[in-house]
Design a protein around this motif. Structure first.
Motif, PDB file in Angstrom:
ATOM      1  N   GLY A  78       0.824  -1.217   0.000  1.00 59.65           N
ATOM      2  CA  GLY A  78       0.000   0.000   0.000  1.00 59.65           C
ATOM      3  C   GLY A  78       0.846   1.250   0.000  1.00 59.65           C
ATOM      4  O   GLY A  78       0.527   2.230  -0.678  1.00 59.65           O
ATOM      5  N   VAL A  79       1.942   1.217   0.773  1.00 61.10           N
ATOM      6  CA  VAL A  79       2.861   2.363   0.800  1.00 61.10           C
ATOM      7  C   VAL A  79       3.380   2.655  -0.604  1.00 61.10           C
ATOM      8  O   VAL A  79       3.364   3.801  -1.070  1.00 61.10           O
ATOM      9  CB  VAL A  79       4.053   2.092   1.752  1.00 61.10           C
ATOM     10  N   ILE A  80       3.808   1.603  -1.291  1.00 57.79           N
ATOM     11  CA  ILE A  80       4.411   1.770  -2.621  1.00 57.79           C
ATOM     12  C   ILE A  80       3.372   2.150  -3.671  1.00 57.79           C
ATOM     13  O   ILE A  80       3.523   3.157  -4.390  1.00 57.79           O
ATOM     14  CB  ILE A  80       5.133   0.472  -3.049  1.00 57.79           C
ATOM     15  N   VAL A  81       2.299   1.361  -3.761  1.00 50.87           N
ATOM     16  CA  VAL A  81       1.291   1.583  -4.809  1.00 50.87           C
ATOM     17  C   VAL A  81       0.602   2.933  -4.648  1.00 50.87           C
ATOM     18  O   VAL A  81       0.487   3.709  -5.612  1.00 50.87           O
ATOM     19  CB  VAL A  81       0.243   0.446  -4.805  1.00 50.87           C
ATOM     20  N   ALA A  82       0.127   3.227  -3.437  1.00 54.50           N
ATOM     21  CA  ALA A  82      -0.595   4.485  -3.217  1.00 54.50           C
ATOM     22  C   ALA A  82       0.313   5.693  -3.412  1.00 54.50           C
ATOM     23  O   ALA A  82      -0.120   6.724  -3.931  1.00 54.50           O
ATOM     24  CB  ALA A  82      -1.199   4.495  -1.802  1.00 54.50           C
ATOM     25  N   THR A  83       1.574   5.581  -2.992  1.00 58.11           N
ATOM     26  CA  THR A  83       2.522   6.690  -3.150  1.00 58.11           C
ATOM     27  C   THR A  83       2.794   6.961  -4.624  1.00 58.11           C
ATOM     28  O   THR A  83       2.835   8.121  -5.061  1.00 58.11           O
ATOM     29  CB  THR A  83       3.840   6.385  -2.422  1.00 58.11           C
ATOM     30  N   VAL A  84       2.982   5.887  -5.399  1.00 56.13           N
ATOM     31  CA  VAL A  84       3.201   6.044  -6.841  1.00 56.13           C
ATOM     32  C   VAL A  84       1.985   6.700  -7.492  1.00 56.13           C
ATOM     33  O   VAL A  84       2.112   7.603  -8.327  1.00 56.13           O
ATOM     34  CB  VAL A  84       3.489   4.679  -7.500  1.00 56.13           C
ATOM     35  N   LEU A  85       0.792   6.261  -7.104  1.00 57.10           N
ATOM     36  CA  LEU A  85      -0.444   6.835  -7.662  1.00 57.10           C
ATOM     37  C   LEU A  85      -0.573   8.312  -7.301  1.00 57.10           C
ATOM     38  O   LEU A  85      -0.979   9.130  -8.123  1.00 57.10           O
ATOM     39  CB  LEU A  85      -1.664   6.068  -7.148  1.00 57.10           C
ATOM     40  N   GLU A  86      -0.229   8.657  -6.049  1.00 59.83           N
ATOM     41  CA  GLU A  86      -0.320  10.053  -5.613  1.00 59.83           C
ATOM     42  C   GLU A  86       0.664  10.922  -6.399  1.00 59.83           C
ATOM     43  O   GLU A  86       0.328  12.040  -6.802  1.00 59.83           O
ATOM     44  CB  GLU A  86      -0.036  10.162  -4.116  1.00 59.83           C
ATOM     45  N   GLY A  90      -0.574  13.872  -8.933  1.00 55.92           N
ATOM     46  CA  GLY A  90      -0.131  15.247  -8.710  1.00 55.92           C
ATOM     47  C   GLY A  90       0.603  15.810  -9.915  1.00 55.92           C
ATOM     48  O   GLY A  90       0.382  16.956 -10.314  1.00 55.92           O
ATOM     49  N   TRP A  91       1.486  14.977 -10.503  1.00 54.75           N
ATOM     50  CA  TRP A  91       2.252  15.410 -11.670  1.00 54.75           C
ATOM     51  C   TRP A  91       1.336  15.663 -12.866  1.00 54.75           C
ATOM     52  O   TRP A  91       1.480  16.666 -13.579  1.00 54.75           O
ATOM     53  CB  TRP A  91       3.296  14.348 -12.029  1.00 54.75           C
ATOM     54  N   LEU A  92       0.381  14.756 -13.098  1.00 56.05           N
ATOM     55  CA  LEU A  92      -0.530  14.902 -14.230  1.00 56.05           C
ATOM     56  C   LEU A  92      -1.411  16.145 -14.094  1.00 56.05           C
ATOM     57  O   LEU A  92      -1.600  16.888 -15.057  1.00 56.05           O
ATOM     58  CB  LEU A  92      -1.427  13.661 -14.353  1.00 56.05           C
ATOM     59  N   MET A  93      -1.945  16.383 -12.886  1.00 56.83           N
ATOM     60  CA  MET A  93      -2.820  17.537 -12.684  1.00 56.83           C
ATOM     61  C   MET A  93      -2.057  18.844 -12.868  1.00 56.83           C
ATOM     62  O   MET A  93      -2.588  19.817 -13.396  1.00 56.83           O
ATOM     63  CB  MET A  93      -3.475  17.477 -11.306  1.00 56.83           C
ATOM     64  N   GLU A  94      -0.792  18.849 -12.460  1.00 58.66           N
ATOM     65  CA  GLU A  94       0.006  20.063 -12.677  1.00 58.66           C
ATOM     66  C   GLU A  94       0.338  20.231 -14.159  1.00 58.66           C
ATOM     67  O   GLU A  94       0.300  21.337 -14.696  1.00 58.66           O
ATOM     68  CB  GLU A  94       1.297  19.991 -11.871  1.00 58.66           C
ATOM     69  N   ILE A  96      -1.395  19.142 -16.703  1.00 58.63           N
ATOM     70  CA  ILE A  96      -2.599  19.465 -17.479  1.00 58.63           C
ATOM     71  C   ILE A  96      -3.116  20.867 -17.176  1.00 58.63           C
ATOM     72  O   ILE A  96      -3.404  21.648 -18.082  1.00 58.63           O
ATOM     73  CB  ILE A  96      -3.711  18.427 -17.201  1.00 58.63           C
ATOM     74  N   PHE A  97      -3.223  21.197 -15.870  1.00 55.20           N
ATOM     75  CA  PHE A  97      -3.837  22.466 -15.473  1.00 55.20           C
ATOM     76  C   PHE A  97      -2.818  23.536 -15.089  1.00 55.20           C
ATOM     77  O   PHE A  97      -3.198  24.665 -14.762  1.00 55.20           O
ATOM     78  CB  PHE A  97      -4.794  22.235 -14.294  1.00 55.20           C
ATOM     79  N   HIS A  98      -1.515  23.187 -15.096  1.00 54.94           N
ATOM     80  CA  HIS A  98      -0.451  24.123 -14.688  1.00 54.94           C
ATOM     81  C   HIS A  98      -0.739  24.690 -13.303  1.00 54.94           C
ATOM     82  O   HIS A  98      -0.451  25.859 -13.021  1.00 54.94           O
ATOM     83  CB  HIS A  98      -0.305  25.260 -15.709  1.00 54.94           C
ATOM     84  N   THR A  99      -1.333  23.852 -12.467  1.00 58.15           N
ATOM     85  CA  THR A  99      -1.693  24.278 -11.117  1.00 58.15           C
ATOM     86  C   THR A  99      -1.404  23.138 -10.154  1.00 58.15           C
ATOM     87  O   THR A  99      -1.714  21.985 -10.442  1.00 58.15           O
ATOM     88  CB  THR A  99      -3.198  24.633 -11.028  1.00 58.15           C
ATOM     89  N   ARG A 100      -0.799  23.469  -9.026  1.00 64.56           N
ATOM     90  CA  ARG A 100      -0.486  22.442  -8.028  1.00 64.56           C
ATOM     91  C   ARG A 100      -1.615  22.404  -6.996  1.00 64.56           C
ATOM     92  O   ARG A 100      -1.928  23.405  -6.361  1.00 64.56           O
ATOM     93  CB  ARG A 100       0.848  22.733  -7.358  1.00 64.56           C
ATOM     94  N   TRP A 101      -2.205  21.205  -6.816  1.00 63.19           N
ATOM     95  CA  TRP A 101      -3.390  21.059  -5.968  1.00 63.19           C
ATOM     96  C   TRP A 101      -3.054  20.696  -4.533  1.00 63.19           C
ATOM     97  O   TRP A 101      -3.855  20.898  -3.631  1.00 63.19           O
ATOM     98  CB  TRP A 101      -4.330  20.027  -6.584  1.00 63.19           C
ATOM     99  N   TRP A 102      -1.905  20.119  -4.290  1.00 63.29           N
ATOM    100  CA  TRP A 102      -1.395  19.915  -2.932  1.00 63.29           C
ATOM    101  C   TRP A 102       0.119  20.015  -3.004  1.00 63.29           C
ATOM    102  O   TRP A 102       0.728  19.814  -4.055  1.00 63.29           O
ATOM    103  CB  TRP A 102      -1.840  18.566  -2.351  1.00 63.29           C
ATOM    104  N   ASP A 103       0.717  20.345  -1.876  1.00 66.50           N
ATOM    105  CA  ASP A 103       2.158  20.589  -1.877  1.00 66.50           C
ATOM    106  C   ASP A 103       2.763  20.155  -0.546  1.00 66.50           C
ATOM    107  O   ASP A 103       2.435  20.702   0.500  1.00 66.50           O
ATOM    108  CB  ASP A 103       2.421  22.079  -2.117  1.00 66.50           C
ATOM    109  N   TYR A 104       3.625  19.149  -0.588  1.00 68.36           N
ATOM    110  CA  TYR A 104       4.302  18.650   0.607  1.00 68.36           C
ATOM    111  C   TYR A 104       5.717  19.217   0.730  1.00 68.36           C
ATOM    112  O   TYR A 104       6.538  18.685   1.476  1.00 68.36           O
ATOM    113  CB  TYR A 104       4.401  17.117   0.562  1.00 68.36           C
TER     114      TYR A 104
END
Length: 307
Positions: A78-86, A90-94, A96-104
């Protein structure tokens, strides 16, 4: 002929997707509302669904379902799969929309702000809960109604979801354009400040101005006032070096800061209810337009050097 994915009927996958999306929306909305001390409708779309939770839960389940009796594999998987998906989301949304929706970025052990160690550890725990608590629960829910009723229901929900997602995507693109205008204004302002020699480098100037990239207009007014005082103080330190131009530079600086505030507030007034909801849903929302420009200018600089 029944369509199956990883041995699971597509009918159930779609049902589970919407149920997990709804549960994710409940969790996210309650969490963010509690932090903000006001009710917030969290999520990319306007309806009560958080797509990333639905997609993430289904993906993790389908990938790890053959290891459902091994809690260690479930956790670390879960750590690996969910982290890769996140990270990918995040990369795709930025992109596509040139906007960052969350930032760690401010959290320890993060990768480009998309993922961080703390979040990954939590995803492992959520994966264990997914298999031992949530999946039995959603299977119980889908067993409460006949398949014929379920097919009609998911058809209706799917159409509504598609319409909502489409309108939200349009809003996100427009929001990116609005943020781009703010970035252009910040770039102009930083260019002027750099000419005053208040700071050593332009990067230092941008770092100071980054604090003006805020969502709330009233907060912007406060920060503008703070920056005026800070820049004026810097000018006073240099007054002995430029006695003839000090007053003119100070007046020009205040004028440009006021113009920035007025233009920013004008852009905020153009915000429609859907865009306003999206901004409230993601208070840390920010454009990455500036970083795209920096990457492009960096590439142009590299080309010039190579020549």
């Amino acid at each position: 002929m029944e369509v199956k994915i990883a041995g699971v009927s597509l009918y159930y996958i779609i049902n589970w997707f919407f149920i997990y999306s709804f549960l994710g929306w409940v969790w996210e909305s309650c969490y963010v509302s509690a932090k903000a001390k006001k009710i917030i409708n969290r999520g990319f779309i306007n309806g009560p669904l958080c797509t990333i939770y639905g997609f993430g839960a289904i993906s993790v389940y389908l990938i790890l379902k053959d290891f459902d009796e091994n809690i260690l594999i479930l956790y670390f998987g879960g750590v690996i799969v969910a982290t890769v998906l996140e990270y990918i989301t995040g990369w795709l949304m930025e992109a596509i929309f040139h906007t960052r929706w969350w930032d760690y970025s401010k959290k320890p052990f993060n990768l480009q702000g998309y993922i961080c160690l703390g979040s990954s550890i939590a995803w492992g725990a959520f994966t264990v809960l997914l298999f031992y608590v949530f999946q039995p629960f959603v299977e119980w829910i889908t067993g409460l109604y006949p398949v014929s009723v379920g097919k009609v229901g998911i058809s209706i929900v799917s159409v509504l979801y598609a319409v909502d997602f489409g309108s939200s995507a349009v809003t996100a693109f427009n929001l990116s354009k609005a943020f781009g205008k703010v970035e252009d204004m910040l770039e102009d302002l930083s260019g002027y400040l750099h000419t005053t020699k208040l700071y050593e480098t332009k990067e230092e100037v941008r770092e100071k101005l980054d604090e003006l990239r805020v969502i709330n207009a009233s907060e912007l007014a406060e920060r503008i006032a703070e920056k005026k005082a800070e820049f004026s103080s810097q000018l006073e330190k240099k007054q002995l070096q430029l006695p003839e131009t000090y007053e003119g530079m100070r007046a020009e600086l205040e004028k440009r800061m006021d113009e920035f505030k007025e233009k920013y507030i004008t852009i905020r007034k153009e915000t429609n209810p859907v865009r306003k909801r999206m901004i409230q849903a993601y208070p840390g929302l920010k454009t990455e337009f500036r970083h795209h420009l920096e990457r492009k200018s960096g590439k142009r600089h590299e080309k010039r050097i190579s020549k």
